[in-house]
Write an enzyme that holds these catalytic residues in place. Structure first.
Site, PDB file in Angstrom:
ATOM      1  N   ASP A  13       0.846  -1.194   0.000  1.00 11.16           N
ATOM      2  CA  ASP A  13       0.000   0.000   0.000  1.00 11.16           C
ATOM      3  C   ASP A  13       0.885   1.247   0.000  1.00 11.16           C
ATOM      4  O   ASP A  13       1.633   1.475   0.953  1.00 11.16           O
ATOM      5  CB  ASP A  13      -0.902  -0.038   1.245  1.00 11.16           C
ATOM      6  CG  ASP A  13      -1.716   1.233   1.394  1.00 11.16           C
ATOM      7  OD1 ASP A  13      -1.819   1.987   0.414  1.00 11.16           O
ATOM      8  OD2 ASP A  13      -2.252   1.463   2.501  1.00 11.16           O
ATOM      9  N   ASN A  15      -0.408   4.525  -0.575  1.00  9.36           N
ATOM     10  CA  ASN A  15      -1.072   5.789  -0.228  1.00  9.36           C
ATOM     11  C   ASN A  15      -1.785   5.736   1.125  1.00  9.36           C
ATOM     12  O   ASN A  15      -2.614   6.601   1.442  1.00  9.36           O
ATOM     13  CB  ASN A  15      -2.027   6.250  -1.338  1.00  9.36           C
ATOM     14  CG  ASN A  15      -3.222   5.307  -1.482  1.00  9.36           C
ATOM     15  OD1 ASN A  15      -3.281   4.273  -0.804  1.00  9.36           O
ATOM     16  ND2 ASN A  15      -4.145   5.643  -2.350  1.00  9.36           N
ATOM     17  N   ASP A  17      -4.098   3.768   2.614  1.00 14.33           N
ATOM     18  CA  ASP A  17      -5.526   3.530   2.884  1.00 14.33           C
ATOM     19  C   ASP A  17      -5.807   2.064   3.226  1.00 14.33           C
ATOM     20  O   ASP A  17      -6.956   1.638   3.290  1.00 14.33           O
ATOM     21  CB  ASP A  17      -6.387   3.969   1.694  1.00 14.33           C
ATOM     22  CG  ASP A  17      -6.057   3.179   0.428  1.00 14.33           C
ATOM     23  OD1 ASP A  17      -5.145   2.315   0.475  1.00 14.33           O
ATOM     24  OD2 ASP A  17      -6.712   3.399  -0.598  1.00 14.33           O
ATOM     25  N   ASP A  21      -1.695  -0.974  -3.886  1.00 12.30           N
ATOM     26  CA  ASP A  21      -1.975  -0.115  -5.048  1.00 12.30           C
ATOM     27  C   ASP A  21      -0.730   0.043  -5.923  1.00 12.30           C
ATOM     28  O   ASP A  21       0.349  -0.485  -5.616  1.00 12.30           O
ATOM     29  CB  ASP A  21      -2.489   1.253  -4.578  1.00 12.30           C
ATOM     30  CG  ASP A  21      -1.559   1.884  -3.548  1.00 12.30           C
ATOM     31  OD1 ASP A  21      -0.342   1.719  -3.698  1.00 12.30           O
ATOM     32  OD2 ASP A  21      -2.049   2.515  -2.592  1.00 12.30           O
ATOM     33  N   ASP A  90      -3.755  -9.085 -17.038  1.00 14.77           N
ATOM     34  CA  ASP A  90      -4.683 -10.212 -17.030  1.00 14.77           C
ATOM     35  C   ASP A  90      -5.827  -9.876 -17.975  1.00 14.77           C
ATOM     36  O   ASP A  90      -6.431  -8.808 -17.853  1.00 14.77           O
ATOM     37  CB  ASP A  90      -5.223 -10.411 -15.600  1.00 14.77           C
ATOM     38  CG  ASP A  90      -5.372 -11.863 -15.239  1.00 14.77           C
ATOM     39  OD1 ASP A  90      -6.052 -12.571 -15.998  1.00 14.77           O
ATOM     40  OD2 ASP A  90      -4.817 -12.296 -14.210  1.00 14.77           O
ATOM     41  N   ASP A 195      -7.306 -15.343 -18.722  1.00 18.43           N
ATOM     42  CA  ASP A 195      -8.077 -16.042 -17.697  1.00 18.43           C
ATOM     43  C   ASP A 195      -9.015 -17.093 -18.301  1.00 18.43           C
ATOM     44  O   ASP A 195      -9.748 -16.789 -19.255  1.00 18.43           O
ATOM     45  CB  ASP A 195      -8.901 -14.988 -16.946  1.00 18.43           C
ATOM     46  CG  ASP A 195      -9.567 -15.547 -15.714  1.00 18.43           C
ATOM     47  OD1 ASP A 195      -8.860 -15.976 -14.803  1.00 18.43           O
ATOM     48  OD2 ASP A 195     -10.812 -15.556 -15.662  1.00 18.43           O
ATOM     49  N   GLU A 249      -4.676 -19.522 -19.293  1.00 15.70           N
ATOM     50  CA  GLU A 249      -5.007 -20.364 -18.139  1.00 15.70           C
ATOM     51  C   GLU A 249      -5.962 -21.455 -18.616  1.00 15.70           C
ATOM     52  O   GLU A 249      -6.971 -21.160 -19.260  1.00 15.70           O
ATOM     53  CB  GLU A 249      -5.667 -19.529 -17.041  1.00 15.70           C
ATOM     54  CG  GLU A 249      -5.831 -20.338 -15.772  1.00 15.70           C
ATOM     55  CD  GLU A 249      -6.937 -19.831 -14.861  1.00 15.70           C
ATOM     56  OE1 GLU A 249      -6.866 -20.090 -13.655  1.00 15.70           O
ATOM     57  OE2 GLU A 249      -7.897 -19.190 -15.357  1.00 15.70           O
ATOM     58  N   HIS A 321      -2.628 -16.737  -6.936  1.00 15.36           N
ATOM     59  CA  HIS A 321      -3.721 -16.225  -6.093  1.00 15.36           C
ATOM     60  C   HIS A 321      -4.875 -17.210  -5.937  1.00 15.36           C
ATOM     61  O   HIS A 321      -5.808 -16.939  -5.204  1.00 15.36           O
ATOM     62  CB  HIS A 321      -4.218 -14.912  -6.699  1.00 15.36           C
ATOM     63  CG  HIS A 321      -4.842 -15.150  -8.051  1.00 15.36           C
ATOM     64  ND1 HIS A 321      -4.104 -15.539  -9.151  1.00 15.36           N
ATOM     65  CD2 HIS A 321      -6.122 -15.112  -8.463  1.00 15.36           C
ATOM     66  CE1 HIS A 321      -4.914 -15.713 -10.177  1.00 15.36           C
ATOM     67  NE2 HIS A 321      -6.149 -15.460  -9.786  1.00 15.36           N
ATOM     68  N   ASP A 322      -4.842 -18.325  -6.665  1.00 17.53           N
ATOM     69  CA  ASP A 322      -5.939 -19.298  -6.602  1.00 17.53           C
ATOM     70  C   ASP A 322      -5.641 -20.504  -5.730  1.00 17.53           C
ATOM     71  O   ASP A 322      -6.471 -21.410  -5.644  1.00 17.53           O
ATOM     72  CB  ASP A 322      -6.241 -19.815  -8.020  1.00 17.53           C
ATOM     73  CG  ASP A 322      -6.976 -18.789  -8.846  1.00 17.53           C
ATOM     74  OD1 ASP A 322      -7.642 -17.919  -8.263  1.00 17.53           O
ATOM     75  OD2 ASP A 322      -6.880 -18.860 -10.085  1.00 17.53           O
TER      76      ASP A 322
HETATM   77  C1  NOJ Z   1      -9.305 -17.954 -12.815  1.00 18.55           C
HETATM   78  C2  NOJ Z   1      -8.734 -16.890 -11.927  1.00 18.55           C
HETATM   79  O1  NOJ Z   1      -7.372 -17.141 -11.723  1.00 18.55           O
HETATM   80  C3  NOJ Z   1      -9.535 -16.915 -10.660  1.00 18.55           C
HETATM   81  O2  NOJ Z   1      -8.991 -16.111  -9.657  1.00 18.55           O
HETATM   82  C4  NOJ Z   1     -10.936 -16.485 -10.983  1.00 18.55           C
HETATM   83  O3  NOJ Z   1     -11.723 -16.593  -9.826  1.00 18.55           O
HETATM   84  C5  NOJ Z   1     -11.547 -17.346 -12.091  1.00 18.55           C
HETATM   85  N1  NOJ Z   1     -10.624 -17.590 -13.164  1.00 18.55           N
HETATM   86  C6  NOJ Z   1     -12.730 -16.654 -12.674  1.00 18.55           C
HETATM   87  O4  NOJ Z   1     -12.303 -15.513 -13.351  1.00 18.55           O
END
Ligand code: NOJ
Length: 544
Positions: A13, A15, A17, A21, A90, A195, A249, A321-322
């Site tokens: 972060d 700024n 908040d 960012d 992305d 994605d 992906e 992140h998944d």
């Molecule tokens: C794959 C992405 O990596 C994931 O984070 C997202 O929830 C799903 N696709 C739907 O966009």
């Protein structure tokens, strides 16, 4: 080439908040460069109501006000380029947010310019009872169809209700996609991570799926669909004009199919993010968990290494992140430093491009929150409720602790100071309480830290042709303790030994390696010639 992935909300972060960012990213570009990576992939930074934290986009040509402005983005991009880092955005085009103006218009009726932008179908009727057009489940929330009163029809959403699927069969939608690609490429972006790109062509008949399967029963009818190749070729033409990189992906895509997209000069994508090796402790998805099995992991690694060898390039990754944090899954929190470094060596030296997800390089681990109300992620909450008939709340919470995507989304732990140095204000999501012990500042000072180990591995890989181009060979595939693989190129040979055992084990080397004169070029314990491997020890040998 290697990539660093930023999931901006939790990165840094700038700024004050409490939300990560682009100002925070700007300040950390030198840090990213110092890792030895060549590229940054930004998870979505666009305006979004955040039903799926950015993967529900309401404006494709702007920056979410939480993260900054287009001007600030340009500054980040320019500085990244100055540092020699390329930048990937992305591209989320399987669906938009339901708050995107296209969807709002589309909902209004069957005869406006956007009415055919989404997948609309009439209801089915069983007597008086109104039913959705088919029996598909959404991967994130209940059924895959939502009724829209104003239009008198259902729309399809393979993910959350707030993520209506675009109708890619409509040429106007494809033109929109190309326009979006051009917008970012004209600005200087170097390519896209695309994605769930293999979901964009649906079987137009939308037939029922297997009623017994939860969440993914419609998958065979929307994955690798009939016109996917055609659409990917169209998008490829735009990418070619700019010499842009495309990484798709592709959940649940088998190797053979993957090769048709990513191999040869006419490939429609440069690389694919596949999921096989992410199920070494679960069945199809992390939410159906089982004990970690090294043999399962190795089988997936080797399958993709062999299948792509000489044909295509692998995406090498253990986190994004998944997925929950890999030390908590495939390693050991007890042997935190050892397993974090061993896992790094287990994949960075394979053939392909390594990806590092923010916080992975400092060995961040899973967070364990007390109640489901403390979690944000739509798929975590869905999984908790989906299994309500089969498991007690306590047992479901235990599953959530090992499986939730939110574990990868806690603020990055920069220091041992307040809020882990992520922000000066209370962060938008909980900081993992272990930040006093696990943080980047402490690891900068420690030559043996996970952070410095990542740097060493990436540097070695970059300067070593054999580790880039060499062929791959696995030894002892049935071993439940060790993962041993070799890279060789024009007679030059490297052997990577990784022990996944939590106790001492005897090192086993292939006969020619045992006899050979060799150097230990990287290791995560003090260098030794002993044939006893410590818990989670890794050794990278070079044959003289
Ligand atoms: C794959 C992405 O990596 C994931 O984070 C997202 O929830 C799903 N696709 C739907 O966009």
């Amino acid at each position: 080439m290697s990539f660093y992935q930023i999931w901006i909300r939790s990165f840094a972060d700038g700024n004050g908040d409490g939300i990560g960012d682009l100002y925070g990213v700007y300040d950390r570009l030198d840090y990213i460069k110092s890792l030895g990576v060549d590229a940054i992939w930004f998870s979505p930074v666009y305006p979004s109501p955040n039903a799926d934290y950015g993967y529900d986009i309401s404006d494709y040509r702007n920056i979410h006000p939480d993260y900054g402005t287009l001007d600030q983005f340009r500054k980040v991009l320019d500085r990244a380029h100055e540092l020699g880092l390329i930048v990937l955005m992305d591209l989320v085009i399987n669906h938009t947010s339901d708050e995107h103006p296209w969807f709002k218009e589309s909902c209004k009726g069957k005869d406006n310019p956007y009415s055919d932008y989404y997948i609309w179908r009439d209801p089915r009727f069983k007597g008086e009872q109104m039913l959705p057009p088919n029996n598909w489940y959404s991967q994130f929330e209940g059924l895959a169809w939502e009724y829209c009163e104003t239009r008198g029809q259902y729309y399809l959403h393979v993910f959350a209700k707030k993520q209506p699927d675009l109708n890619m069969d409509n040429p106007k939608v494809r033109e929109e996609v190309k326009g979006i690609m051009r917008f970012w490429l004209d600005m200087g972006v170097d390519g896209f991570r695309e994605d769930v790109i293999t979901y964009i062509s649906k079987n137009p008949a939308l037939p029922d799926g297997n009623p017994l399967l939860p969440m993914i029963n419609g998958l065979p009818h929307y994955k690798d669909g009939p016109r996917l190749m055609e659409y990917l070729q169209e998008f490829r033409e735009v990418a070619r004009e700019y010499n842009a990189i495309q990484i798709g992906e592709a959940p649940f895509t088998p190797v053979k199919t993957a090769a048709t997209y990513i191999s040869g000069p006419d490939r429609v994508l440069d690389m694919m993010i596949q999921f096989d090796h992410m199920t070494a402790d679960c069945i199809m998805t992390e939410y159906v968990w089982h004990r970690f099995m090294l043999t399962k992991l190795k089988k997936a690694f080797t399958k993709w290494q062999n299948a792509m060898n000489g044909r295509a390039w692998n995406c090498l990754y253990l986190e994004n992140h998944d997925h929950p944090r890999v030390i908590s899954r495939y390693g050991s929190e007890k042997f935190w430093r050892e397993s974090g470094t061993c896992l790094a060596a287990s994949y960075i030296f394979q053939q392909g491009c390594p990806f590092i997800y923010q916080g992975q390089e400092i060995g961040m681990t899973n967070i364990r929150l007390r109640s489901i109300d403390q979690y944000n992620d739509v798929s975590t909450i869905n999984a908790y409720h989906t299994f309500r008939r089969h498991r007690s709340p306590e047992s479901r919470m235990r599953w959530i602790h090992v499986s939730s995507r939110d574990s990868a989304r806690t603020p990055v732990q920069w220091t041992d100071g307040k809020y882990a140095g992520f922000s000066t204000a209370k962060p938008w999501f909980r900081v993992n309480p272990n930040y006093k012990r696990i943080n980047a500042a402490a690891q900068e000072k420690d030559p043996d830290s996970i952070l410095n180990f990542y740097r060493r591995c990436l540097a070695l890989r970059k300067e070593t042709e054999t580790l880039i181009w060499g062929s791959y060979k696995e030894y002892y595939p049935r071993s439940r303790k060790h993962y041993v693989y070799e890279r060789s190129y024009l007679g030059d040979r490297y052997l990577i030994v990784c022990s996944f055992a939590a106790k001492e084990t005897k090192e086993r080397l292939p006969a020619d390696w045992a006899k050979a004169e060799k150097d230990l070029v990287i290791g995560n314990y003090p260098f030794s010639t002993s044939d006893i491997l410590h818990p989670y020890e890794t050794r990278v040998y070079h044959m003289r």
